[in-house]
Design a protein around this motif. Structure first.
Motif, PDB file in Angstrom:
ATOM      1  N   PRO A  83      59.951 -20.330  30.267  1.00 55.62           N
ATOM      2  CA  PRO A  83      59.632 -20.180  31.829  1.00 55.62           C
ATOM      3  C   PRO A  83      57.913 -20.488  32.208  1.00 55.62           C
ATOM      4  O   PRO A  83      57.688 -20.352  33.216  1.00 55.62           O
ATOM      5  N   PHE A  84      57.200 -20.812  31.014  1.00 56.13           N
ATOM      6  CA  PHE A  84      56.118 -21.065  31.230  1.00 56.13           C
ATOM      7  C   PHE A  84      55.265 -22.386  30.858  1.00 56.13           C
ATOM      8  O   PHE A  84      54.257 -22.689  31.420  1.00 56.13           O
ATOM      9  N   TRP A  85      55.815 -23.108  30.229  1.00 58.72           N
ATOM     10  CA  TRP A  85      55.140 -24.325  29.715  1.00 58.72           C
ATOM     11  C   TRP A  85      54.632 -25.091  30.862  1.00 58.72           C
ATOM     12  O   TRP A  85      53.444 -25.768  31.023  1.00 58.72           O
ATOM     13  N   GLU A  86      55.582 -25.442  31.938  1.00 59.84           N
ATOM     14  CA  GLU A  86      54.874 -26.217  33.158  1.00 59.84           C
ATOM     15  C   GLU A  86      54.190 -25.576  33.829  1.00 59.84           C
ATOM     16  O   GLU A  86      53.166 -26.186  34.336  1.00 59.84           O
ATOM     17  N   HIS A  87      54.039 -24.019  33.890  1.00 59.97           N
ATOM     18  CA  HIS A  87      52.956 -23.446  34.704  1.00 59.97           C
ATOM     19  C   HIS A  87      51.640 -23.334  34.106  1.00 59.97           C
ATOM     20  O   HIS A  87      50.719 -23.318  34.326  1.00 59.97           O
ATOM     21  N   ALA A  88      51.841 -23.336  32.300  1.00 57.28           N
ATOM     22  CA  ALA A  88      50.672 -23.298  31.815  1.00 57.28           C
ATOM     23  C   ALA A  88      49.887 -24.331  31.804  1.00 57.28           C
ATOM     24  O   ALA A  88      48.507 -24.337  31.451  1.00 57.28           O
ATOM     25  N   GLN A  89      50.524 -25.587  31.909  1.00 52.61           N
ATOM     26  CA  GLN A  89      49.607 -26.726  31.566  1.00 52.61           C
ATOM     27  C   GLN A  89      48.446 -26.925  32.673  1.00 52.61           C
ATOM     28  O   GLN A  89      47.281 -27.396  31.823  1.00 52.61           O
ATOM     29  N   PRO A  90      48.414 -26.599  33.851  1.00 49.16           N
ATOM     30  CA  PRO A  90      47.084 -26.825  34.630  1.00 49.16           C
ATOM     31  C   PRO A  90      45.960 -25.892  34.168  1.00 49.16           C
ATOM     32  O   PRO A  90      44.880 -26.098  34.048  1.00 49.16           O
ATOM     33  N   HIS A  91      46.495 -24.839  33.801  1.00 54.23           N
ATOM     34  CA  HIS A  91      45.460 -23.794  32.937  1.00 54.23           C
ATOM     35  C   HIS A  91      44.950 -24.290  31.887  1.00 54.23           C
ATOM     36  O   HIS A  91      43.723 -24.200  31.405  1.00 54.23           O
ATOM     37  N   MET A  92      45.848 -24.958  31.270  1.00 58.61           N
ATOM     38  CA  MET A  92      45.400 -25.227  29.783  1.00 58.61           C
ATOM     39  C   MET A  92      44.306 -26.463  29.939  1.00 58.61           C
ATOM     40  O   MET A  92      43.340 -26.738  29.331  1.00 58.61           O
ATOM     41  N   ARG A  93      44.663 -27.087  30.988  1.00 57.40           N
ATOM     42  CA  ARG A  93      43.787 -28.447  31.399  1.00 57.40           C
ATOM     43  C   ARG A  93      42.362 -27.910  31.689  1.00 57.40           C
ATOM     44  O   ARG A  93      41.329 -28.492  31.370  1.00 57.40           O
ATOM     45  N   GLU A 112      57.060 -21.133  10.934  1.00 58.29           N
ATOM     46  CA  GLU A 112      56.298 -22.087  11.472  1.00 58.29           C
ATOM     47  C   GLU A 112      55.971 -21.951  12.759  1.00 58.29           C
ATOM     48  O   GLU A 112      56.965 -21.372  13.450  1.00 58.29           O
ATOM     49  N   ILE A 113      55.051 -22.370  13.129  1.00 60.02           N
ATOM     50  CA  ILE A 113      54.508 -22.448  14.610  1.00 60.02           C
ATOM     51  C   ILE A 113      55.040 -23.940  15.040  1.00 60.02           C
ATOM     52  O   ILE A 113      55.012 -24.820  14.497  1.00 60.02           O
ATOM     53  N   VAL A 114      55.469 -24.114  16.186  1.00 62.29           N
ATOM     54  CA  VAL A 114      55.870 -25.027  17.036  1.00 62.29           C
ATOM     55  C   VAL A 114      55.187 -25.391  18.328  1.00 62.29           C
ATOM     56  O   VAL A 114      55.112 -24.505  19.120  1.00 62.29           O
ATOM     57  N   TYR A 115      54.642 -26.553  18.320  1.00 63.30           N
ATOM     58  CA  TYR A 115      53.821 -26.823  19.577  1.00 63.30           C
ATOM     59  C   TYR A 115      54.690 -27.036  20.631  1.00 63.30           C
ATOM     60  O   TYR A 115      55.515 -27.861  20.607  1.00 63.30           O
ATOM     61  N   VAL A 116      54.604 -26.440  21.871  1.00 61.84           N
ATOM     62  CA  VAL A 116      55.274 -26.697  23.053  1.00 61.84           C
ATOM     63  C   VAL A 116      54.465 -27.353  24.208  1.00 61.84           C
ATOM     64  O   VAL A 116      54.932 -27.919  24.932  1.00 61.84           O
ATOM     65  N   ALA A 117      53.037 -27.204  24.119  1.00 59.78           N
ATOM     66  CA  ALA A 117      52.237 -27.975  24.881  1.00 59.78           C
ATOM     67  C   ALA A 117      51.036 -28.192  24.398  1.00 59.78           C
ATOM     68  O   ALA A 117      50.426 -27.352  23.604  1.00 59.78           O
ATOM     69  N   ARG A 118      50.242 -29.121  24.689  1.00 58.95           N
ATOM     70  CA  ARG A 118      48.995 -29.607  24.157  1.00 58.95           C
ATOM     71  C   ARG A 118      47.928 -30.366  25.143  1.00 58.95           C
ATOM     72  O   ARG A 118      48.640 -31.411  25.688  1.00 58.95           O
ATOM     73  N   VAL A 119      46.953 -29.879  25.193  1.00 58.75           N
ATOM     74  CA  VAL A 119      45.825 -30.754  26.019  1.00 58.75           C
ATOM     75  C   VAL A 119      44.815 -31.080  25.117  1.00 58.75           C
ATOM     76  O   VAL A 119      44.122 -30.340  24.629  1.00 58.75           O
ATOM     77  N   PRO A 120      44.873 -32.557  24.766  1.00 55.05           N
ATOM     78  CA  PRO A 120      43.657 -32.924  23.840  1.00 55.05           C
ATOM     79  C   PRO A 120      42.058 -32.793  24.448  1.00 55.05           C
ATOM     80  O   PRO A 120      42.123 -32.586  25.650  1.00 55.05           O
TER      81      PRO A 120
ATOM     82  N   ALA B 117      54.317 -39.044  26.129  1.00 60.13           N
ATOM     83  CA  ALA B 117      52.996 -38.165  26.173  1.00 60.13           C
ATOM     84  C   ALA B 117      52.576 -37.869  27.726  1.00 60.13           C
ATOM     85  O   ALA B 117      52.840 -38.815  28.599  1.00 60.13           O
ATOM     86  N   ARG B 118      51.639 -36.883  27.778  1.00 61.20           N
ATOM     87  CA  ARG B 118      51.367 -36.697  29.356  1.00 61.20           C
ATOM     88  C   ARG B 118      49.860 -35.987  29.197  1.00 61.20           C
ATOM     89  O   ARG B 118      49.810 -35.032  28.510  1.00 61.20           O
ATOM     90  N   VAL B 119      48.729 -36.482  29.978  1.00 60.13           N
ATOM     91  CA  VAL B 119      47.878 -35.557  29.987  1.00 60.13           C
ATOM     92  C   VAL B 119      47.888 -35.348  31.774  1.00 60.13           C
ATOM     93  O   VAL B 119      47.846 -36.037  32.505  1.00 60.13           O
ATOM     94  N   PRO B 120      47.785 -33.882  31.933  1.00 65.41           N
ATOM     95  CA  PRO B 120      47.810 -33.559  33.276  1.00 65.41           C
ATOM     96  C   PRO B 120      46.636 -33.834  34.078  1.00 65.41           C
ATOM     97  O   PRO B 120      45.465 -33.970  33.522  1.00 65.41           O
ATOM     98  N   ALA B 121      46.599 -33.824  35.502  1.00 65.29           N
ATOM     99  CA  ALA B 121      45.297 -34.104  36.218  1.00 65.29           C
ATOM    100  C   ALA B 121      44.409 -32.869  36.249  1.00 65.29           C
ATOM    101  O   ALA B 121      44.931 -31.808  35.904  1.00 65.29           O
ATOM    102  N   PRO B 122      42.940 -32.963  35.969  1.00 64.55           N
ATOM    103  CA  PRO B 122      41.800 -32.003  36.231  1.00 64.55           C
ATOM    104  C   PRO B 122      42.184 -31.215  37.382  1.00 64.55           C
ATOM    105  O   PRO B 122      42.413 -31.870  38.405  1.00 64.55           O
TER     106      PRO B 122
END
Lengths: 256, 256
Positions: A83-93, A112-120, B117-122
């Motif tokens: 329920p969260f990953w797509e809503h989380a991404q803008p906050h993570m960015r 183990e932990i498994v990455y479900v989202a990441r912003v470099p 791969a994807r980097v969301p917009a700021p």
């Protein structure tokens, strides 16, 4: 496995085993090398590879087999159900932009932990982890947040069986010390790890919660120790991390 | 399927079918609902669900089954074998930072593109696509770059069979027009799509190439049409996109 349990389908277990034997080190395999990598007979490895090909998960030049992008479908049902990953991404960015470091989210799978989202991180030229990457839970900040949220019996079972390997001179390898640290993480509501998985990498993690308060995932910020002091991590990063984890948790609660 | 081809293992095909029937709409299924969703018998659905549980890909409360983060392992062998995704991310992050829009990378799987791969917009608060997301190839800029790179016979077969649905008033649904556009994409080395998949979304894509010049993936920048004009997309975004795709391609060549 199937000999003990008639409900487990042997060929399915073998197919998943073969699929998972592809890796960065083994991106392409012949029937023989697939058999060697999995312990299956050549005949079985061949039939499974042909089945994977037929289903669109593998392709072959007639000799070697490779996975196709089709296999990403298999993990997608899980990500789509979160329920969260797509809503989380803008906050993570936004968090990554503000702190100028990478931000990740992970769930627990066994030890183990498994990455479900990441912003470099911005301007980072380092090779990064990505969705699906796995790390041991005990020496990572996200792992500690997720372990700290386990029911007592599951945590006890983890601590009794986990192999706490020394990955750097700073890794906590004593189960008693790890238990005490997890208790602290549970009380303070976040984890800070300094170079325990990789020398020179510091990170902080906080829980993302569902509407019932249960921990759904861990959110982190990681930083190069040469750029960010431990004090800065605690005094500047942790408060912003906690605000972001709470904002994501509120968004999730708002979904219901 | 297996009745026609003795090399295809029936139970494996069924297990993958069931695994893929989990989705955002069906994050949890009972044996009965899994059987209904897949066309399998209840007995078969039950055995497959128990097998998935045993392998760590599903969990159950005794009634409903859900996928675990373990399924992300299944796609990871593919991502790990890609020579480019981890090297591409820092470049994508820099491109996204500069243009203030989202940047993605995708490969082709049948008639669909798959995000790798994807980097969301700021500052974007929109719900975004992520690794493993799939879209039809024909109305997307990345899809057109990837279709344009297909060998002639494969492209012909795609154009002969693809169902070109009208997703917006601007979607190209005529196979002849699409063929002409793909020829142009091949010649100019990039694709620009304006609202053909989703009204109000513009994007540009360019190929990422391996050391032999073959197209490995497509890189894109997408933008809200209210923020970015078509002229700006062509004059400002496309040159930076091409530079970034070339930088990633150089990095990949440097790996060998």
């Amino acid at each position: 496995m199937s000999r003990e349990d008639p409900d487990v389908i042997d060929s399915v277990e073998k197919a998943f085993r073969l699929l998972q034997s592809f890796s960065a080190e083994r991106p392409a395999m012949t029937v023989s090398s697939a058999a060697a990598a999995t312990g299956l007979t050549r005949a079985t490895a061949r039939r499974i590879l042909l089945t994977l090909q037929r289903l669109g998960f593998a392709e072959t030049d007639g000799r070697e087999f490779r996975l196709t992008a089709g296999v990403l479908r298999l993990g997608y049902g899980y990500l789509a159900a979160l329920p969260f990953w797509e809503h989380a991404q803008p906050h993570m960015r936004a968090l990554s932009d503000e702190l100028r470091e990478a931000s990740s989210m992970a769930t627990l799978d066994g030890g183990e932990i498994v990455y479900v989202a990441r912003v470099p991180a911005p301007r980072s030229m380092s090779i990064t982890l990505n969705v699906g990457s796995r790390l041991p839970a005990y020496p990572t900040s996200m792992g500690r947040v997720l372990l700290a949220a386990l029911p007592d019996d599951e945590l006890r079972s983890y601590l009794d069986t986990a192999e706490l390997r020394r990955l750097t001179p700073h890794t906590t390898t004593d189960a008693g010390k790890l238990r005490a640290e997890l208790r602290r993480v549970r009380e303070q509501g976040y984890a800070v790890v300094d170079g325990e998985r990789e020398e020179g990498v510091r990170s902080a993690a906080a829980p993302v919660r569902g509407s019932g308060g249960q921990v759904l995932a861990a959110l982190n910020v990681s930083a190069n120790a040469a750029r960010v002091t431990l004090d800065e991590l605690r005094d500047v990063f942790v408060p912003r991390l906690l605000e972001t984890a709470e904002a994501i948790s509120r968004d999730i609660a708002g979904l219901h």
